[in-house]
Design a protein around this motif. Structure first.
Motif, PDB file in Angstrom:
ATOM      1  N   HIS A  76      29.178  35.993   0.505  1.00  0.00           N
ATOM      2  CA  HIS A  76      28.223  35.420  -0.440  1.00  0.00           C
ATOM      3  C   HIS A  76      27.036  36.350  -0.684  1.00  0.00           C
ATOM      4  N   HIS A  77      26.553  36.993   0.349  1.00  0.00           N
ATOM      5  CA  HIS A  77      25.483  37.983   0.247  1.00  0.00           C
ATOM      6  C   HIS A  77      25.972  39.256   0.938  1.00  0.00           C
ATOM      7  N   ALA A  78      26.542  40.141   0.152  1.00  0.00           N
ATOM      8  CA  ALA A  78      27.059  41.400   0.687  1.00  0.00           C
ATOM      9  C   ALA A  78      25.906  42.241   1.229  1.00  0.00           C
ATOM     10  N   ASP A  79      26.246  43.278   1.972  1.00  0.00           N
ATOM     11  CA  ASP A  79      25.222  44.145   2.552  1.00  0.00           C
ATOM     12  C   ASP A  79      24.289  44.715   1.484  1.00  0.00           C
ATOM     13  N   ALA A  80      24.820  44.987   0.304  1.00  0.00           N
ATOM     14  CA  ALA A  80      23.985  45.513  -0.786  1.00  0.00           C
ATOM     15  C   ALA A  80      22.862  44.542  -1.153  1.00  0.00           C
ATOM     16  N   ALA A  81      23.090  43.239  -0.964  1.00  0.00           N
ATOM     17  CA  ALA A  81      22.050  42.246  -1.270  1.00  0.00           C
ATOM     18  C   ALA A  81      20.832  42.440  -0.375  1.00  0.00           C
ATOM     19  N   PHE A  82      21.060  42.837   0.877  1.00  0.00           N
ATOM     20  CA  PHE A  82      19.939  43.101   1.779  1.00  0.00           C
ATOM     21  C   PHE A  82      19.171  44.333   1.314  1.00  0.00           C
ATOM     22  N   GLN A  83      19.898  45.362   0.861  1.00  0.00           N
ATOM     23  CA  GLN A  83      19.238  46.565   0.341  1.00  0.00           C
ATOM     24  C   GLN A  83      18.395  46.224  -0.888  1.00  0.00           C
ATOM     25  N   LEU A  84      18.964  45.445  -1.799  1.00  0.00           N
ATOM     26  CA  LEU A  84      18.229  45.074  -3.009  1.00  0.00           C
ATOM     27  C   LEU A  84      17.033  44.185  -2.696  1.00  0.00           C
ATOM     28  N   ALA A  85      17.193  43.270  -1.742  1.00  0.00           N
ATOM     29  CA  ALA A  85      16.089  42.379  -1.376  1.00  0.00           C
ATOM     30  C   ALA A  85      14.912  43.166  -0.824  1.00  0.00           C
ATOM     31  N   ALA A  86      15.193  44.121   0.052  1.00  0.00           N
ATOM     32  CA  ALA A  86      14.105  44.915   0.631  1.00  0.00           C
ATOM     33  C   ALA A  86      13.415  45.753  -0.440  1.00  0.00           C
ATOM     34  N   LYS A  87      14.187  46.310  -1.354  1.00  0.00           N
ATOM     35  CA  LYS A  87      13.603  47.182  -2.377  1.00  0.00           C
ATOM     36  C   LYS A  87      12.881  46.406  -3.474  1.00  0.00           C
ATOM     37  N   ASN A  88      13.506  45.338  -3.969  1.00  0.00           N
ATOM     38  CA  ASN A  88      12.996  44.645  -5.154  1.00  0.00           C
ATOM     39  C   ASN A  88      12.389  43.278  -4.887  1.00  0.00           C
ATOM     40  N   GLY A  89      12.578  42.754  -3.683  1.00  0.00           N
ATOM     41  CA  GLY A  89      12.206  41.373  -3.438  1.00  0.00           C
ATOM     42  C   GLY A  89      13.296  40.464  -3.985  1.00  0.00           C
ATOM     43  N   VAL A  90      13.107  39.163  -3.804  1.00  0.00           N
ATOM     44  CA  VAL A  90      14.106  38.187  -4.251  1.00  0.00           C
ATOM     45  C   VAL A  90      13.392  36.976  -4.813  1.00  0.00           C
ATOM     46  N   ARG A  91      13.864  36.522  -5.953  1.00  0.00           N
ATOM     47  CA  ARG A  91      13.346  35.282  -6.498  1.00  0.00           C
ATOM     48  C   ARG A  91      13.966  34.124  -5.743  1.00  0.00           C
ATOM     49  N   ALA A  92      13.180  33.138  -5.371  1.00  0.00           N
ATOM     50  CA  ALA A  92      13.675  31.973  -4.627  1.00  0.00           C
ATOM     51  C   ALA A  92      14.808  31.321  -5.420  1.00  0.00           C
ATOM     52  N   HIS A  93      15.955  31.148  -4.740  1.00  0.00           N
ATOM     53  CA  HIS A  93      17.064  30.495  -5.425  1.00  0.00           C
ATOM     54  C   HIS A  93      17.911  29.608  -4.515  1.00  0.00           C
ATOM     55  N   HIS A  94      17.856  29.797  -3.222  1.00  0.00           N
ATOM     56  CA  HIS A  94      18.587  28.921  -2.302  1.00  0.00           C
ATOM     57  C   HIS A  94      17.643  28.004  -1.530  1.00  0.00           C
ATOM     58  N   TRP A  95      16.426  28.430  -1.351  1.00  0.00           N
ATOM     59  CA  TRP A  95      15.480  27.751  -0.479  1.00  0.00           C
ATOM     60  C   TRP A  95      14.167  27.531  -1.205  1.00  0.00           C
ATOM     61  N   LYS A  96      13.279  26.781  -0.608  1.00  0.00           N
ATOM     62  CA  LYS A  96      11.976  26.482  -1.213  1.00  0.00           C
ATOM     63  C   LYS A  96      10.840  27.173  -0.466  1.00  0.00           C
ATOM     64  N   PHE A  97      11.051  28.426  -0.079  1.00  0.00           N
ATOM     65  CA  PHE A  97      10.010  29.174   0.634  1.00  0.00           C
ATOM     66  C   PHE A  97       9.198  30.032  -0.317  1.00  0.00           C
ATOM     67  N   GLY A  98       9.564  30.050  -1.566  1.00  0.00           N
ATOM     68  CA  GLY A  98       8.933  30.938  -2.523  1.00  0.00           C
ATOM     69  C   GLY A  98       9.677  32.262  -2.571  1.00  0.00           C
ATOM     70  N   ASP A  99       9.217  33.127  -3.446  1.00  0.00           N
ATOM     71  CA  ASP A  99       9.859  34.418  -3.631  1.00  0.00           C
ATOM     72  C   ASP A  99       9.624  35.324  -2.427  1.00  0.00           C
ATOM     73  N   MET A 100      10.592  36.191  -2.159  1.00  0.00           N
ATOM     74  CA  MET A 100      10.429  37.211  -1.126  1.00  0.00           C
ATOM     75  C   MET A 100       9.878  38.452  -1.805  1.00  0.00           C
ATOM     76  N   ALA A 101       8.794  38.983  -1.282  1.00  0.00           N
ATOM     77  CA  ALA A 101       8.216  40.213  -1.816  1.00  0.00           C
ATOM     78  C   ALA A 101       9.049  41.410  -1.367  1.00  0.00           C
ATOM     79  N   PRO A 102       9.007  42.509  -2.116  1.00  0.00           N
ATOM     80  CA  PRO A 102       9.666  43.730  -1.636  1.00  0.00           C
ATOM     81  C   PRO A 102       9.066  44.159  -0.302  1.00  0.00           C
ATOM     82  N   VAL A 103       9.829  44.906   0.463  1.00  0.00           N
ATOM     83  CA  VAL A 103       9.363  45.422   1.757  1.00  0.00           C
ATOM     84  C   VAL A 103       9.433  46.953   1.656  1.00  0.00           C
ATOM     85  N   PRO A 104       8.457  47.566   0.996  1.00  0.00           N
ATOM     86  CA  PRO A 104       8.548  48.998   0.701  1.00  0.00           C
ATOM     87  C   PRO A 104       8.491  49.902   1.925  1.00  0.00           C
ATOM     88  N   GLN A 105       7.999  49.395   3.041  1.00  0.00           N
ATOM     89  CA  GLN A 105       7.889  50.249   4.229  1.00  0.00           C
ATOM     90  C   GLN A 105       9.214  50.459   4.944  1.00  0.00           C
TER      91      GLN A 105
END
Length: 128
Positions: A76-105
């Motif tokens: 459902h979330h391939a390894d590439a999804a983790f790479q994209l999440a860290a680089k670009n952040g993620v818009r909330a779509h499964h949970w109600k925690f709000g958007d995930m910000a990018p993690v540029p470090q």
């Protein structure tokens, strides 16, 4: 097809097309050639960069979702999804925690190690 179904179909096609166009413009970060992702290194990196939101044991917190959940299984979330999440952040779509910000470090290599750690912990609880 009745009018409501045609409208739902059209809206669905537009959404699918828009996601496809958006996804095509993303470059998936890639780890260094020959990198052997190391779960032990990933555990340390996870503690430093991810645990504040995803929990020290990957079970989530009041700030972010659990990664030991079927939603994050590789199919459902391939390894590439983790790479994209860290680089670009993620818009909330499964949970109600709000958007995930990018993690540029974190680097692409860091994310590969973190993903190896997450996948090893998922396997321990039967998520593969």
């Amino acid at each position: 097809m009745n009018k409501i179904r045609r409208r739902q179909f059209a809206v669905g096609l537009i959404a699918l097309f828009s996601l496809s166009v958006q996804a095509q413009s993303w470059q998936v970060p890639k780890p260094s050639p020959g990198l052997m992702p190391n779960p032990a290194a990933g555990k340390t990196l996870f503690a430093k960069h991810c645990a504040a939101c995803h929990g020290t044991e990957l079970k989530g917190s009041d700030k972010g979702p659990p990664l030991l959940h079927r939603i994050y299984e590789p199919s459902h979330h391939a390894d590439a999804a983790f790479q994209l999440a860290a680089k670009n952040g993620v818009r909330a779509h499964h949970w109600k925690f709000g958007d995930m910000a990018p993690v540029p470090q974190v680097t692409s290599d860091d994310v590969a190690h973190i993903t190896a750690y997450v996948r090893s912990e998922q396997r321990k609880v039967g998520i593969d």
